[in-house]
Design an enzyme around this catalytic site. Structure first.
Site, PDB file in Angstrom:
ATOM      1  N   LYS A  13      -9.135  20.317  15.252  1.00  0.00           N
ATOM      2  CA  LYS A  13      -9.220  21.115  16.856  1.00  0.00           C
ATOM      3  C   LYS A  13      -9.646  22.488  16.570  1.00  0.00           C
ATOM      4  O   LYS A  13     -10.370  23.025  17.437  1.00  0.00           O
ATOM      5  CB  LYS A  13      -7.786  20.635  17.515  1.00  0.00           C
ATOM      6  CG  LYS A  13      -6.671  21.552  16.934  1.00  0.00           C
ATOM      7  CD  LYS A  13      -5.398  21.270  17.693  1.00  0.00           C
ATOM      8  CE  LYS A  13      -4.138  21.286  16.984  1.00  0.00           C
ATOM      9  NZ  LYS A  13      -3.832  22.485  16.450  1.00  0.00           N
ATOM     10  N   ARG A  88       2.626  23.281  22.640  1.00  0.00           N
ATOM     11  CA  ARG A  88       2.977  22.401  21.542  1.00  0.00           C
ATOM     12  C   ARG A  88       4.389  21.419  21.828  1.00  0.00           C
ATOM     13  O   ARG A  88       4.822  20.695  21.056  1.00  0.00           O
ATOM     14  CB  ARG A  88       3.220  23.244  20.066  1.00  0.00           C
ATOM     15  CG  ARG A  88       2.253  22.851  19.221  1.00  0.00           C
ATOM     16  CD  ARG A  88       2.497  23.819  18.112  1.00  0.00           C
ATOM     17  NE  ARG A  88       1.967  23.544  16.935  1.00  0.00           N
ATOM     18  CZ  ARG A  88       0.937  24.118  16.265  1.00  0.00           C
ATOM     19  NH1 ARG A  88       0.181  25.067  16.963  1.00  0.00           N
ATOM     20  NH2 ARG A  88       0.360  23.622  15.067  1.00  0.00           N
ATOM     21  N   ARG A 120      -7.516  22.007   2.515  1.00  0.00           N
ATOM     22  CA  ARG A 120      -7.983  23.366   3.300  1.00  0.00           C
ATOM     23  C   ARG A 120      -7.593  24.484   2.628  1.00  0.00           C
ATOM     24  O   ARG A 120      -6.622  24.800   1.837  1.00  0.00           O
ATOM     25  CB  ARG A 120      -7.032  23.135   4.545  1.00  0.00           C
ATOM     26  CG  ARG A 120      -7.305  24.156   5.468  1.00  0.00           C
ATOM     27  CD  ARG A 120      -6.809  23.931   7.031  1.00  0.00           C
ATOM     28  NE  ARG A 120      -5.498  24.092   7.209  1.00  0.00           N
ATOM     29  CZ  ARG A 120      -4.967  24.004   8.322  1.00  0.00           C
ATOM     30  NH1 ARG A 120      -5.840  23.681   9.475  1.00  0.00           N
ATOM     31  NH2 ARG A 120      -3.637  24.279   8.528  1.00  0.00           N
ATOM     32  N   ARG A 152      -2.904  27.851   2.455  1.00  0.00           N
ATOM     33  CA  ARG A 152      -1.852  28.436   3.551  1.00  0.00           C
ATOM     34  C   ARG A 152      -0.403  27.950   3.013  1.00  0.00           C
ATOM     35  O   ARG A 152      -0.409  26.475   2.522  1.00  0.00           O
ATOM     36  CB  ARG A 152      -2.110  27.748   5.031  1.00  0.00           C
ATOM     37  CG  ARG A 152      -2.565  28.617   5.843  1.00  0.00           C
ATOM     38  CD  ARG A 152      -3.378  28.319   7.149  1.00  0.00           C
ATOM     39  NE  ARG A 152      -2.071  27.478   7.885  1.00  0.00           N
ATOM     40  CZ  ARG A 152      -2.245  26.927   9.027  1.00  0.00           C
ATOM     41  NH1 ARG A 152      -3.311  27.068   9.602  1.00  0.00           N
ATOM     42  NH2 ARG A 152      -1.238  26.515   9.640  1.00  0.00           N
ATOM     43  N   ARG A 163       5.637  18.988   9.169  1.00  0.00           N
ATOM     44  CA  ARG A 163       4.596  19.467  10.569  1.00  0.00           C
ATOM     45  C   ARG A 163       4.444  18.115  11.145  1.00  0.00           C
ATOM     46  O   ARG A 163       4.378  18.265  12.581  1.00  0.00           O
ATOM     47  CB  ARG A 163       3.702  20.351   9.942  1.00  0.00           C
ATOM     48  CG  ARG A 163       3.922  21.573   9.602  1.00  0.00           C
ATOM     49  CD  ARG A 163       2.975  22.541   8.790  1.00  0.00           C
ATOM     50  NE  ARG A 163       1.922  22.718   9.704  1.00  0.00           N
ATOM     51  CZ  ARG A 163       0.463  23.108   9.191  1.00  0.00           C
ATOM     52  NH1 ARG A 163       0.425  22.985   7.940  1.00  0.00           N
ATOM     53  NH2 ARG A 163      -0.323  23.227  10.211  1.00  0.00           N
TER      54      ARG A 163
HETATM   55  P1  AMP Z   1      -1.292  26.200  13.738  1.00  0.00           P
HETATM   56  O1  AMP Z   1      -2.200  27.008  12.978  1.00  0.00           O
HETATM   57  O2  AMP Z   1      -1.744  25.778  14.900  1.00  0.00           O
HETATM   58  O3  AMP Z   1      -1.217  25.036  12.797  1.00  0.00           O
HETATM   59  O4  AMP Z   1       0.190  26.986  13.753  1.00  0.00           O
HETATM   60  C1  AMP Z   1       0.847  27.219  12.580  1.00  0.00           C
HETATM   61  C2  AMP Z   1       2.454  27.517  12.876  1.00  0.00           C
HETATM   62  O5  AMP Z   1       2.666  28.373  13.736  1.00  0.00           O
HETATM   63  C3  AMP Z   1       2.949  26.157  13.449  1.00  0.00           C
HETATM   64  O6  AMP Z   1       3.530  25.205  12.241  1.00  0.00           O
HETATM   65  C4  AMP Z   1       4.210  26.766  13.985  1.00  0.00           C
HETATM   66  O7  AMP Z   1       4.982  26.978  13.095  1.00  0.00           O
HETATM   67  C5  AMP Z   1       3.662  28.134  14.647  1.00  0.00           C
HETATM   68  N1  AMP Z   1       2.988  27.819  16.015  1.00  0.00           N
HETATM   69  C6  AMP Z   1       1.699  27.601  16.424  1.00  0.00           C
HETATM   70  N2  AMP Z   1       1.778  27.533  17.702  1.00  0.00           N
HETATM   71  C7  AMP Z   1       3.060  27.317  18.176  1.00  0.00           C
HETATM   72  C8  AMP Z   1       3.705  26.981  19.365  1.00  0.00           C
HETATM   73  N3  AMP Z   1       2.635  26.967  20.680  1.00  0.00           N
HETATM   74  N4  AMP Z   1       4.949  27.030  19.507  1.00  0.00           N
HETATM   75  C9  AMP Z   1       5.643  27.289  18.729  1.00  0.00           C
HETATM   76  N5  AMP Z   1       5.145  27.490  17.302  1.00  0.00           N
HETATM   77  C10 AMP Z   1       4.059  27.589  17.099  1.00  0.00           C
END
Ligand code: AMP
Length: 210
Positions: A13, A88, A120, A152, A163
């Site tokens: 996404k 989320r 990744r 990461r 996750r």
């Molecule tokens: P992402 O890069 O979108 O996979 O986000 C990495 C991490 O950031 C997630 O696994 C969460 O720990 C935190 N995170 C990102 N977006 C949110 C959100 N809307 N609410 C809470 N935690 C978030």
């Protein structure tokens, strides 16, 4: 225009949101990226955020809402924006009161997610690569800035599984929430990057013609 990109971690996404952003010239607001920048600071907030992200947990809703609200006040968001990684949870979704044009749900199986996330790599400049579907030109080196790429911390196999569990419990209910509002569109995220992008652009063109 306000768009939301929804999907499992690693569904692509973020990649699609960035491609669409370039095409329709509105910024992508990536919650994960904002949080990874906060993480780098030497503050208590940075420590809380780092602990949560590294473990694969979400940060508290209130905190996510405040951080997002502040970012959306910036000038570049005036013509609209694409949200990647927000909302989320149902609480975040209910608290987001702006008029959303479309929620693009990128649908991918768990099997593909595990394969993709474990291959990744990212760069500190924000570029994201995939060793299978989107490798850098030079092994381990960023095409854009030449720095070394890294995995990461939250893309370790154990954290990926966690996750995905959190996604199922907390984020998946949003599919129903937005489809009941009649604004959800589903795209097949198993296809190639270009094909998925073409499908999304087709959907968005339909929006403009209405
Ligand atoms: P992402 O890069 O979108 O996979 O986000 C990495 C991490 O950031 C997630 O696994 C969460 O720990 C935190 N995170 C990102 N977006 C949110 C959100 N809307 N609410 C809470 N935690 C978030």
């Amino acid at each position: 225009m306000i768009l939301i990109f929804l999907g499992k971690p690693g569904s692509g996404k973020g990649t699609q949101a960035n491609l669409v952003s370039k095409k329709i010239k509105i910024p992508v607001i990536s919650m994960g990226e904002i949080l990874r920048n906060i993480e780098k600071q030497k503050t208590l907030l940075a420590r809380i955020v780092r602990q949560r992200i590294d473990k694969g947990d979400l940060i508290p809703d209130k905190l996510a809402q405040i951080i997002l609200r502040k970012r959306l006040q910036k000038k570049d968001c005036r013509q609209g924006y694409i949200l990647d990684g927000f909302p989320r949870t149902l609480k975040q979704a209910r608290g987001f009161k702006e008029k959303i044009d479309k929620v693009v749900y990128v649908d991918v199986s768990d099997k593909t997610i595990i394969k993709r996330l474990s291959s990744r790599l990212e760069c500190s400049c924000g570029m994201v690569y995939n060793l299978v579907t989107n490798p850098p030109r030079k092994k381990g080196i960023c095409d854009r800035c030449g720095k070394n790429l890294r995995r990461r911390k939250d893309d370790e196999p154990k954290t990926i599984k966690k996750r995905l569990q959190i996604y199922k419990k907390q984020t998946r209910p949003l599919i129903r929430f937005y489809s009941q509002k009649g604004i959800l569109v589903k795209v097949d995220g198993e296809k190639g990057i270009k094909e998925i992008f073409g499908n999304i652009i087709g959907i968005l063109k339909g929006l403009n013609n209405k």
